[in-house]
Design a protein around this motif. Sequence first.
Motif, short mmCIF file in Angstrom:
data_model
loop_
_atom_site.label_atom_id
_atom_site.label_comp_id
_atom_site.label_asym_id
_atom_site.label_seq_id
_atom_site.Cartn_x
_atom_site.Cartn_y
_atom_site.Cartn_z
N ARG A 68 21.60 -1.75 8.57
CA ARG A 68 21.39 -0.51 7.82
C ARG A 68 20.34 -0.76 6.73
NH1 ARG A 68 25.70 2.51 3.77
NH2 ARG A 68 24.31 4.22 3.14
N ARG A 69 19.30 0.05 6.71
CA ARG A 69 18.22 -0.15 5.75
C ARG A 69 18.45 0.70 4.50
NH1 ARG A 69 14.31 1.23 8.76
NH2 ARG A 69 13.70 3.21 7.81
N LEU A 70 18.31 0.05 3.34
CA LEU A 70 18.46 0.73 2.05
C LEU A 70 17.18 0.54 1.24
CD1 LEU A 70 22.01 -0.68 1.16
CD2 LEU A 70 21.51 1.55 2.19
N HIS A 71 16.61 1.62 0.76
CA HIS A 71 15.39 1.53 -0.04
C HIS A 71 15.74 1.58 -1.53
CE1 HIS A 71 12.32 1.84 3.12
NE2 HIS A 71 13.19 2.59 3.76
N ARG A 72 15.27 0.59 -2.28
CA ARG A 72 15.45 0.55 -3.73
C ARG A 72 14.09 0.19 -4.34
NH1 ARG A 72 19.27 2.63 -2.16
NH2 ARG A 72 21.46 2.36 -2.73
N ALA A 73 13.37 1.20 -4.75
CA ALA A 73 11.99 1.01 -5.20
C ALA A 73 11.92 0.25 -6.52
CB ALA A 73 11.31 2.37 -5.36
N LEU A 74 11.17 -0.86 -6.53
CA LEU A 74 10.92 -1.65 -7.73
C LEU A 74 9.41 -1.80 -7.92
CD1 LEU A 74 13.52 -4.55 -7.24
CD2 LEU A 74 13.77 -2.50 -8.65
N GLU A 75 8.94 -1.56 -9.13
CA GLU A 75 7.51 -1.71 -9.41
C GLU A 75 7.12 -3.18 -9.37
OE1 GLU A 75 5.40 0.52 -9.54
OE2 GLU A 75 6.40 2.40 -10.12
N ARG A 76 5.90 -3.45 -8.91
CA ARG A 76 5.49 -4.85 -8.84
C ARG A 76 4.04 -5.07 -9.24
NH1 ARG A 76 3.01 -6.96 -4.02
NH2 ARG A 76 2.32 -5.27 -2.66
N GLY A 77 3.26 -4.04 -9.45
CA GLY A 77 1.84 -4.21 -9.72
C GLY A 77 1.41 -3.68 -11.06
N ARG A 78 0.32 -2.91 -11.04
CA ARG A 78 -0.26 -2.39 -12.27
C ARG A 78 0.73 -1.63 -13.15
NH1 ARG A 78 -5.47 -1.02 -13.73
NH2 ARG A 78 -6.03 -2.88 -12.57
N PRO A 79 1.59 -0.75 -12.61
CA PRO A 79 2.53 -0.04 -13.49
C PRO A 79 3.43 -0.98 -14.30
CG PRO A 79 2.48 0.99 -11.32
CD PRO A 79 1.70 -0.29 -11.20
N LEU A 80 3.84 -2.11 -13.70
CA LEU A 80 4.69 -3.06 -14.42
C LEU A 80 3.90 -3.76 -15.52
CD1 LEU A 80 7.57 -4.20 -14.45
CD2 LEU A 80 6.78 -6.01 -12.93
N GLN A 81 2.66 -4.13 -15.22
CA GLN A 81 1.82 -4.78 -16.23
C GLN A 81 1.53 -3.83 -17.38
OE1 GLN A 81 1.03 -7.79 -16.58
NE2 GLN A 81 -0.69 -7.85 -18.01
N GLU A 82 1.24 -2.57 -17.08
CA GLU A 82 0.97 -1.59 -18.13
C GLU A 82 2.21 -1.36 -18.99
OE1 GLU A 82 -1.83 -0.27 -19.02
OE2 GLU A 82 -2.99 -1.24 -17.44
N SER A 83 3.37 -1.38 -18.37
CA SER A 83 4.62 -1.23 -19.11
C SER A 83 4.79 -2.38 -20.10
CB SER A 83 5.80 -1.19 -18.13
OG SER A 83 7.03 -1.17 -18.81
N PHE A 84 4.50 -3.59 -19.65
CA PHE A 84 4.58 -4.78 -20.49
C PHE A 84 3.61 -4.68 -21.67
CE2 PHE A 84 3.22 -9.50 -20.59
CZ PHE A 84 4.12 -9.79 -21.62
N ILE A 85 2.39 -4.26 -21.40
CA ILE A 85 1.37 -4.15 -22.45
C ILE A 85 1.77 -3.11 -23.49
CG2 ILE A 85 -1.01 -3.39 -22.90
CD1 ILE A 85 -1.73 -4.63 -20.14
N LYS A 86 2.25 -1.96 -23.05
CA LYS A 86 2.66 -0.90 -23.97
C LYS A 86 3.83 -1.34 -24.85
CE LYS A 86 1.16 3.00 -21.08
NZ LYS A 86 1.63 4.15 -20.27
N LEU A 87 4.75 -2.10 -24.26
CA LEU A 87 5.89 -2.57 -25.03
C LEU A 87 5.44 -3.56 -26.11
CD1 LEU A 87 8.88 -2.90 -25.66
CD2 LEU A 87 9.04 -4.54 -23.78
#
Length: 324
Positions: free
Chosen positions: A64-83
Motif C-alpha cells: 500500500r503506497r502512502l504519500h507524505r510530502a516533505l520539502e527537500r530543495g530550495r523551499p527548505l533552504q529558503e525557510s532556513f535562511i528566513k528563520l
Amino acid sequence: MLRSSQPLTGPNRKRCREDETLLGMVLDEGERGFIIDTRSAQAAKQARMTGGGTEPKSSYPHWRRLHRALERGRPLQESFIKLVEACNDASITMDRWLSRLESCRWLSHVKAALSTACLAAQCLDREEASVLVHGAEGTDTTLLVTALAQVILDPSCRTLVGFQGLLEREWIEAGHPFHVRCARSAYSHARLKQEAPLFLLFLDCVWQLSRQFPFSLEFGERLLLTLFDNAYASAYGTFLCSNEKERCLCKVKESTHSLWAWLNQPEEKEKYLNPLYTHNALVIWPSVEPQSIQLWHGLFFRWIRSSQYLDEAWAEIQQVVGGN
C-alpha cells in the motif's frame, strides 16, 4: 525497513520484474507492506515524465503506497535562511517575531518530518509490517525518515556509539550529498540550487526527541551542535564529498581524520554525554502537536544570546548526578 530511490517506470509505465520479485520476497504469505513516498502524489506523477514514477498497484498488489510530502530543495533552504534572519533581528517586536517565525515555516518542516517518521515507525511496530521508504533519489528525505524512525524505535540508536553508527549508515554510506547540500550557510548571499539543510532538519528533530524524552538519549545537545558545525565546516573528513565513490576517489579515509575517533576519546566523550540518561528499552513516541514543537534555541540563538547560564546549569547537573 527498506529504503530506495524511486522506481523508473517513466511515461510508458515500464515494469521492473526484478524489483517486483525483490519486494515480493520481503513479505510472507498473506502479509502486506507499506510504501511511504516522501513526495506528494502530484510530484510523483510528474516525475514519470522525466523517467521516474511510483510503484503501480497492479504490479505490487501486496503493498500500500502512502504519500507524505516533505520539502527537500530550495523551499527548505529558503525557510532556513528566513528563520536565521528573523533570529538575528534584534529590533524585532513580539508580533513581528511571531509573524516571521510562522512565515518561514521551519517548525512546520520539523513537524512534517517527525510525523512521517512516526508513521513509518507505527507501520513497523504496531502493524508489524514491512516498510519501504523512498522519495526521488532516495538520498534526502528518504534518509531523514528512516534515520528518525530508527531513533524512535531502537534504543541502541539512542546511545552515543549507536547514534554515530546510525549517521554513518543512514547518511554517509547511504549517499547523502553533503558536499552540495551543505556547501554554504544561511548567511551566504549565493543561492545554490542543490543546497538544502536536510541534515540540520534531522538534527533538529532529534533535539525535539531529546527535549520530550530527556532521560532516553545518552547524548546531549552539545553533540547535535557539534555535528551541525562539522557538516558545514570541519577539520575532519567524515562529512566530506557526497557519496562513497567520491570519498574513495579523493582518498578521504587515508588523507583525513575521523570525527568519530575524536569524539570517542575518553576526555572528549564525557563532554557529549547526557548525565540524566537512563536506558529505555521502549519505543519513544513523540508528540507532533504544534504546541509540542519548539524552536531550537541552542542552535538558532547561539550567536546572539550567551549560553553561560545554560552551561553552568548543565555543569551543576553533572556534578549532582556524579555525586549520587
